[in-house]
Scaffold this motif. Sequence first.
Motif, PDB file in Angstrom:
ATOM      1  N   LYS A 197      69.052  -8.410 -31.957  1.00 21.44           N
ATOM      2  CA  LYS A 197      70.292  -7.638 -31.937  1.00 21.44           C
ATOM      3  C   LYS A 197      70.173  -6.484 -32.931  1.00 21.44           C
ATOM      4  O   LYS A 197      70.000  -6.686 -34.132  1.00 21.44           O
ATOM      5  N   ALA A 198      70.270  -5.271 -32.439  1.00 21.74           N
ATOM      6  CA  ALA A 198      70.293  -4.062 -33.250  1.00 21.74           C
ATOM      7  C   ALA A 198      71.106  -3.032 -32.488  1.00 21.74           C
ATOM      8  O   ALA A 198      71.627  -3.321 -31.410  1.00 21.74           O
ATOM      9  N   ARG A 199      71.199  -1.839 -33.022  1.00 18.47           N
ATOM     10  CA  ARG A 199      72.034  -0.819 -32.407  1.00 18.47           C
ATOM     11  C   ARG A 199      71.202   0.418 -32.095  1.00 18.47           C
ATOM     12  O   ARG A 199      70.490   0.933 -32.964  1.00 18.47           O
ATOM     13  N   PHE A 200      71.299   0.891 -30.857  1.00 18.14           N
ATOM     14  CA  PHE A 200      70.598   2.093 -30.427  1.00 18.14           C
ATOM     15  C   PHE A 200      71.628   3.150 -30.055  1.00 18.14           C
ATOM     16  O   PHE A 200      72.513   2.907 -29.234  1.00 18.14           O
ATOM     17  N   ILE A 201      71.527   4.319 -30.677  1.00 16.26           N
ATOM     18  CA  ILE A 201      72.458   5.410 -30.443  1.00 16.26           C
ATOM     19  C   ILE A 201      71.641   6.688 -30.269  1.00 16.26           C
ATOM     20  O   ILE A 201      71.006   7.154 -31.222  1.00 16.26           O
ATOM     21  N   GLU A 202      71.624   7.222 -29.056  1.00 16.97           N
ATOM     22  CA  GLU A 202      70.865   8.432 -28.734  1.00 16.97           C
ATOM     23  C   GLU A 202      69.406   8.246 -29.153  1.00 16.97           C
ATOM     24  O   GLU A 202      68.730   7.383 -28.619  1.00 16.97           O
ATOM     25  N   ASP A 203      68.929   9.013 -30.138  1.00 18.66           N
ATOM     26  CA  ASP A 203      67.527   8.899 -30.528  1.00 18.66           C
ATOM     27  C   ASP A 203      67.350   8.062 -31.786  1.00 18.66           C
ATOM     28  O   ASP A 203      66.337   8.165 -32.474  1.00 18.66           O
ATOM     29  N   ARG A 204      68.329   7.203 -32.088  1.00 15.86           N
ATOM     30  CA  ARG A 204      68.304   6.453 -33.337  1.00 15.86           C
ATOM     31  C   ARG A 204      68.332   4.943 -33.109  1.00 15.86           C
ATOM     32  O   ARG A 204      68.941   4.455 -32.150  1.00 15.86           O
ATOM     33  N   LEU A 205      67.708   4.246 -34.032  1.00 17.01           N
ATOM     34  CA  LEU A 205      67.767   2.787 -34.102  1.00 17.01           C
ATOM     35  C   LEU A 205      68.363   2.429 -35.455  1.00 17.01           C
ATOM     36  O   LEU A 205      67.903   2.912 -36.491  1.00 17.01           O
ATOM     37  N   ARG A 206      69.387   1.578 -35.439  1.00 21.37           N
ATOM     38  CA  ARG A 206      70.033   1.133 -36.671  1.00 21.37           C
ATOM     39  C   ARG A 206      69.859  -0.361 -36.836  1.00 21.37           C
ATOM     40  O   ARG A 206      70.112  -1.132 -35.904  1.00 21.37           O
ATOM     41  N   VAL A 207      69.419  -0.764 -38.021  1.00 21.79           N
ATOM     42  CA  VAL A 207      69.350  -2.181 -38.356  1.00 21.79           C
ATOM     43  C   VAL A 207      70.124  -2.406 -39.652  1.00 21.79           C
ATOM     44  O   VAL A 207      70.201  -1.523 -40.501  1.00 21.79           O
ATOM     45  N   GLY A 208      70.686  -3.592 -39.765  1.00 27.91           N
ATOM     46  CA  GLY A 208      71.378  -3.977 -40.990  1.00 27.91           C
ATOM     47  C   GLY A 208      70.923  -5.359 -41.404  1.00 27.91           C
ATOM     48  O   GLY A 208      70.885  -6.281 -40.582  1.00 27.91           O
ATOM     49  N   VAL A 209      70.567  -5.521 -42.664  1.00 25.73           N
ATOM     50  CA  VAL A 209      69.995  -6.767 -43.162  1.00 25.73           C
ATOM     51  C   VAL A 209      71.012  -7.502 -44.025  1.00 25.73           C
ATOM     52  O   VAL A 209      71.521  -6.950 -45.009  1.00 25.73           O
ATOM     53  N   HIS A 210      71.306  -8.738 -43.646  1.00 28.96           N
ATOM     54  CA  HIS A 210      72.186  -9.589 -44.456  1.00 28.96           C
ATOM     55  C   HIS A 210      71.334 -10.656 -45.154  1.00 28.96           C
ATOM     56  O   HIS A 210      70.129 -10.765 -44.923  1.00 28.96           O
ATOM     57  N   GLY A 211      71.999 -11.445 -46.003  1.00 26.17           N
ATOM     58  CA  GLY A 211      71.282 -12.479 -46.748  1.00 26.17           C
ATOM     59  C   GLY A 211      70.718 -13.579 -45.887  1.00 26.17           C
ATOM     60  O   GLY A 211      69.842 -14.329 -46.331  1.00 26.17           O
ATOM     61  N   PHE A 212      71.184 -13.694 -44.639  1.00 20.05           N
ATOM     62  CA  PHE A 212      70.630 -14.733 -43.753  1.00 20.05           C
ATOM     63  C   PHE A 212      69.362 -14.265 -43.046  1.00 20.05           C
ATOM     64  O   PHE A 212      68.710 -15.052 -42.358  1.00 20.05           O
ATOM     65  N   ASN A 213      69.022 -12.995 -43.163  1.00 20.46           N
ATOM     66  CA  ASN A 213      67.777 -12.496 -42.566  1.00 20.46           C
ATOM     67  C   ASN A 213      66.586 -12.842 -43.437  1.00 20.46           C
ATOM     68  O   ASN A 213      66.724 -13.073 -44.647  1.00 20.46           O
ATOM     69  N   ASP A 214      65.407 -12.888 -42.816  1.00 15.35           N
ATOM     70  CA  ASP A 214      64.197 -13.241 -43.563  1.00 15.35           C
ATOM     71  C   ASP A 214      63.025 -12.383 -43.097  1.00 15.35           C
ATOM     72  O   ASP A 214      63.175 -11.512 -42.216  1.00 15.35           O
ATOM     73  N   ASP A 215      61.874 -12.625 -43.685  1.00 15.88           N
ATOM     74  CA  ASP A 215      60.696 -11.826 -43.355  1.00 15.88           C
ATOM     75  C   ASP A 215      60.275 -11.988 -41.903  1.00 15.88           C
ATOM     76  O   ASP A 215      59.750 -11.045 -41.295  1.00 15.88           O
ATOM     77  N   ASP A 216      60.483 -13.176 -41.338  1.00 10.32           N
ATOM     78  CA  ASP A 216      60.143 -13.367 -39.925  1.00 10.32           C
ATOM     79  C   ASP A 216      60.980 -12.446 -39.033  1.00 10.32           C
ATOM     80  O   ASP A 216      60.488 -11.936 -38.018  1.00 10.32           O
ATOM     81  N   ASP A 217      62.245 -12.232 -39.406  1.00  9.27           N
ATOM     82  CA  ASP A 217      63.092 -11.314 -38.639  1.00  9.27           C
ATOM     83  C   ASP A 217      62.509  -9.903 -38.663  1.00  9.27           C
ATOM     84  O   ASP A 217      62.481  -9.209 -37.628  1.00  9.27           O
ATOM     85  N   ILE A 218      62.051  -9.489 -39.821  1.00 15.72           N
ATOM     86  CA  ILE A 218      61.468  -8.153 -39.948  1.00 15.72           C
ATOM     87  C   ILE A 218      60.170  -8.055 -39.151  1.00 15.72           C
ATOM     88  O   ILE A 218      59.913  -7.052 -38.468  1.00 15.72           O
ATOM     89  N   ASP A 219      59.371  -9.104 -39.194  1.00 17.81           N
ATOM     90  CA  ASP A 219      58.131  -9.121 -38.411  1.00 17.81           C
ATOM     91  C   ASP A 219      58.426  -8.964 -36.927  1.00 17.81           C
ATOM     92  O   ASP A 219      57.756  -8.192 -36.222  1.00 17.81           O
ATOM     93  N   ARG A 220      59.436  -9.700 -36.427  1.00 20.29           N
ATOM     94  CA  ARG A 220      59.773  -9.625 -35.000  1.00 20.29           C
ATOM     95  C   ARG A 220      60.293  -8.247 -34.628  1.00 20.29           C
ATOM     96  O   ARG A 220      59.974  -7.705 -33.565  1.00 20.29           O
ATOM     97  N   ALA A 221      61.114  -7.672 -35.515  1.00 18.91           N
ATOM     98  CA  ALA A 221      61.666  -6.347 -35.224  1.00 18.91           C
ATOM     99  C   ALA A 221      60.561  -5.290 -35.188  1.00 18.91           C
ATOM    100  O   ALA A 221      60.546  -4.425 -34.304  1.00 18.91           O
TER     101      ALA A 221
END
Length: 372
Positions: free
Chosen positions: A336-360
Motif C-alpha cells: 500500500k502506497a500512494r501514486f499521484i501523477e509522476d510521484r510515489l509517496r510512502v510513509g513509514v510508521h513504527g510498525f514498519n520494518d526493514d523487510d517492508d523497505i526491501d519489498r518496496a
Amino acid sequence: MTPEQFRAEFPALLHWTWLDTPGSPPMAARVAATLRRTLDTAVAGDFDWSEWDTAADRVRQQFASLLGVRAQNVATLGSLAEAAVTVARHRPLGTALLGADEFQSLLLPFLQTAEHDELRPVELAIRRPGQSKTEALLDALGPDVSLIAVSETTTLDGEWIDIAAIRQRATEIGAELFVNGTQSLGALRAPGDEVAPDYYAVHGYKWLLSPRGAAWLYAAPSAAARLESIAPSWKTAASGNGLFGGIPLTGPDLTRCDTSPAWFSWIGAEAALSVIAELDAEHVEQRVLRLAERFEAGALELGASVVRAGRGSHIRVIRIDDTARVAAAFDVAQIKARFIEDRLRVGVHGFNDDDDIDRALAALRAGLGNAR
C-alpha cells in the motif's frame, strides 16, 4: 512496547506492506475490538450513552499526557479545519503567514477569515525553485506578521519543517506560532521546549491511529485566553435548566472551545491512544526516519529523484518514470502506497520494518525494469 509487538497490533500487516499511513493506517485490533463491543451494545440496547459521552474528556487527558501539557489547555474537536478556524477568527490583529502550498484544511480557514476581516489579512509565502518550505517561510516572516501557521510535515513532498528555527524568528518579531501536527505526531515526537507552539492541532486519524472525527487543539494559556468557540452547544454551556437555557461557557479552561463529539470516533480514539502511549516516542522517531531514509536512498539508486528541497521526514515523495507500471508492481507485491501523477509517496510508521523497505524497493525495481 517493542516494534514487533506494535506490528502485531495490526492484522492487516499479515497480508499487506503498509506504507500509506499518510492516507490512512490500517486499524489496530485493539481499536477494532473496542468499536465492535460498542456496536454490539448499541444493537442490543445494553449501552449507556452518558458513558459514551465522557470518552472525549478521557481522550483529552490522554492527549495532554502525550504532549506533556495540562488537559485544561486542550480542546476536543472534529477536524483540523475546526481547530484552524477557531484560531483564525480570534488570533491577534495583523498578518497571518502561511505557505502558498499549505494543506487546505489549515490554509483555507485563514483565507476565508481574511475575506471577512480586513484587520486579519493573510500573506502567502511562495517558494522559489529549489527553495525549501522552511526557507520560504523564514524569508517572508517580517515585522508585520502576527501569526505564522505551518504543518510540520505534509504529504506534498515530505519536507520536515524546521519549526524550531521558525519559532525563534517568530519570537524575535513577537509573532505567534500555530503548528499542525496531523502528519507528524505518532511517528515524530511532539514539539519540545525549543518550539513551544502557541497553538498545536492534530487530527488523530493518521499517525495516532484513531477513527476520523477526533482532533485536538492545544493553546498556550496566553493564546488560549482570546479564543472563543466556533460552535457553542450543550457541550459548552454554562448554567441553564439542565440542557435548556443558559449561556456559552467562559473562563480559562479551553474546553469552552470543544465542538460536539461524534461518540464512536472518540471511543475508538481512546483505544488508539492507549496503543500510542505504550510506545517509546524517541525510538519510534529514530526508527521511522532511518527506514524512510533507507527507502529514499534505494529509490535514488534506481533512478528516482527527490521532490522536496528541505530535510526529509518519515514521509518520502519521489518522482519516477511510468507510475502506472510501478503501481501495478506494488499491487502484485501487496504494498500500500500512494501514486499521484509522476510521484510515489510512502510513509513509514513504527510498525514498519526493514523487510517492508526491501519489498518496496524490489517492487520499485520491478516496475521501473518493466518500464524500460
